[in-house]
Design a protein around this motif. Structure first.
Motif, short mmCIF file in Angstrom:
data_model
loop_
_atom_site.label_atom_id
_atom_site.label_comp_id
_atom_site.label_asym_id
_atom_site.label_seq_id
_atom_site.Cartn_x
_atom_site.Cartn_y
_atom_site.Cartn_z
N GLY A 148 36.99 26.82 38.70
CA GLY A 148 37.97 27.52 38.44
C GLY A 148 39.57 27.42 39.13
O GLY A 148 39.35 26.78 40.23
N CYS A 149 40.38 27.83 38.68
CA CYS A 149 41.83 27.72 39.52
C CYS A 149 42.55 29.13 39.63
O CYS A 149 41.51 30.23 39.87
N CYS A 150 43.67 29.48 39.11
CA CYS A 150 44.56 30.62 39.75
C CYS A 150 43.55 31.71 38.91
O CYS A 150 43.22 31.81 37.92
N GLY A 151 43.64 32.89 39.77
CA GLY A 151 42.99 33.97 39.34
C GLY A 151 41.40 34.02 39.20
O GLY A 151 40.88 34.97 38.71
N PRO A 156 39.74 25.43 34.75
CA PRO A 156 40.84 26.60 34.40
C PRO A 156 41.17 27.63 35.07
O PRO A 156 40.47 28.09 35.65
N ASN A 157 42.36 28.20 34.91
CA ASN A 157 42.79 29.45 35.25
C ASN A 157 41.89 30.44 34.77
O ASN A 157 41.53 30.53 33.58
N ALA A 158 42.08 31.72 35.19
CA ALA A 158 41.57 32.73 34.40
C ALA A 158 42.04 33.38 33.31
O ALA A 158 42.88 34.59 33.43
N ASN A 186 43.30 20.47 36.40
CA ASN A 186 43.15 22.18 37.05
C ASN A 186 44.60 22.82 36.51
O ASN A 186 45.43 22.18 36.12
N CYS A 187 44.44 24.05 36.82
CA CYS A 187 45.69 24.98 36.74
C CYS A 187 46.29 24.69 35.42
O CYS A 187 45.57 24.83 34.37
N GLY A 188 47.47 24.63 35.49
CA GLY A 188 48.18 24.45 34.18
C GLY A 188 49.11 25.69 34.15
O GLY A 188 49.18 26.82 34.68
ZN LIG Z 1 45.72 27.34 39.60
#
Ligand SMILES: [Zn+2]
Length: 301
Positions: free
Chosen positions: A280-283, A242-244, A212-214
């Protein structure tokens, strides 16, 4: 709890989990110094509203608002004495929004420091802290435990062990945050490769493992990373959130620019790579997740 075990359902079909929580709390008024977990008690309608938005976007799996829920992380807000209360409430709010047909992941983030010998916290102390958090998440109705955004595989292992000590039946998911190194390899901040990260987590008993994220990963990178994780997974299922896209900074603010359509195309590629839970993660927002869950449903039929 959902009456169909998560692992059983995953053997039949891929599932979509939710997207970012923190940015959604901020958009509803959470301020910088405030602990978002208190909202599970003081503003459950807002937290539940975020869960519902993801649920309505087609996310059958939602994640509790309990990322910083160990006593170590809560201590920064003077809330170390409220671990059980705030985590139980997080799971109850998510459970109510999810309904009996959805699955709730009890979210456990990093404790916020380094384990011994680099830091001051021993593995035993951390295991006890994780267990307090996880026991409350399960008590509140979590269907599975998500140990997420891990950089240090030793911390991930302690988290997985803590979850296994709390319950022998609740599945454990572990996700790592990777970055791309100069030679184009994916490694966590501690230098762990995708294959090694997978091995640590499955060795400790996690049934579902992934990323996740990254940092600095393009949407293409998440697909390549997913291929490496699937190749190393053995009998474990793979999850990727994933992040956006890779973020862009402007005047000190961070922006994630990937559109729902781009995220949907990525979801299709992750699915083809063998990923079994996509989120999804950030954004990411409910709009991104709605497009992604449509793509996952379309790919199956
Ligand atoms: Zn994130």
């Amino acid at each position: 709890m959902n009456s169909t075990p998560l692992l059983q359902e995953l053997s039949r079909r891929p599932l979509v989990c939710d997207g970012a929580m923190g940015t959604q709390l901020i958009s509803r008024g959470l301020t910088g110094g405030e602990c978002g977990m208190t909202w599970n008690v003081t503003r459950p309608g807002d937290v539940g509203g975020i869960h519902l938005a993801y649920r309505n976007a087609g996310c059958e799996i939602i994640t509790t608002n309990s990322f910083g829920g160990t006593r170590f992380a809560l201590q920064l807000h003077g809330l170390a004495g409220r671990v059980a209360e705030l985590n139980r409430a997080a799971a109850q709010v998510a459970r109510a929004a999810s309904g009996e047909k959805g699955w709730v992941l009890g979210d456990v983030g990093p404790f916020g420091d380094f384990l011994e010998p680099v830091g001051d916290v021993s593995a035993d102390e951390l295991r006890t802290a994780f267990q307090s958090q996880i026991a409350a998440l399960i008590e509140g109705g979590a269907d599975a435990i998500l140990i997420e955004t891990m950089s240090d595989p030793a911390e991930a292992v302690v988290g997985i062990e803590a979850a296994k000590a709390c319950s022998t039946t609740v599945p454990v998911i572990a996700t790592y945050a990777f970055q791309k190194t100069a030679p184009g390899e994916f490694r966590t901040m501690m230098g762990t490769t995708a294959a090694a990260a997978m091995k640590y987590a499955t060795g400790a008993g996690a049934e579902i493992v992934g990323a996740n994220c990254g940092t600095g990963l393009s949407l293409d990178d998440y697909v390549k990373l997913a291929e490496q994780l699937v190749a190393a997974a053995g009998n474990a299922r793979v999850i990727v959130q994933p992040n956006a896209g890779s973020p862009r900074t402007e005047n000190g603010r961070t922006f994630y620019d990937a559109t729902p359509e781009e995220m949907a195309a990525t979801a299709t590629r992750l699915l083809a790579a063998g990923v079994r839970i996509i989120g999804g993660c950030c954004g990411t927002t409910p709009a991104h997740l709605a497009a992604m869950s449509r793509a996952v449903r379309a790919a199956k039929s």
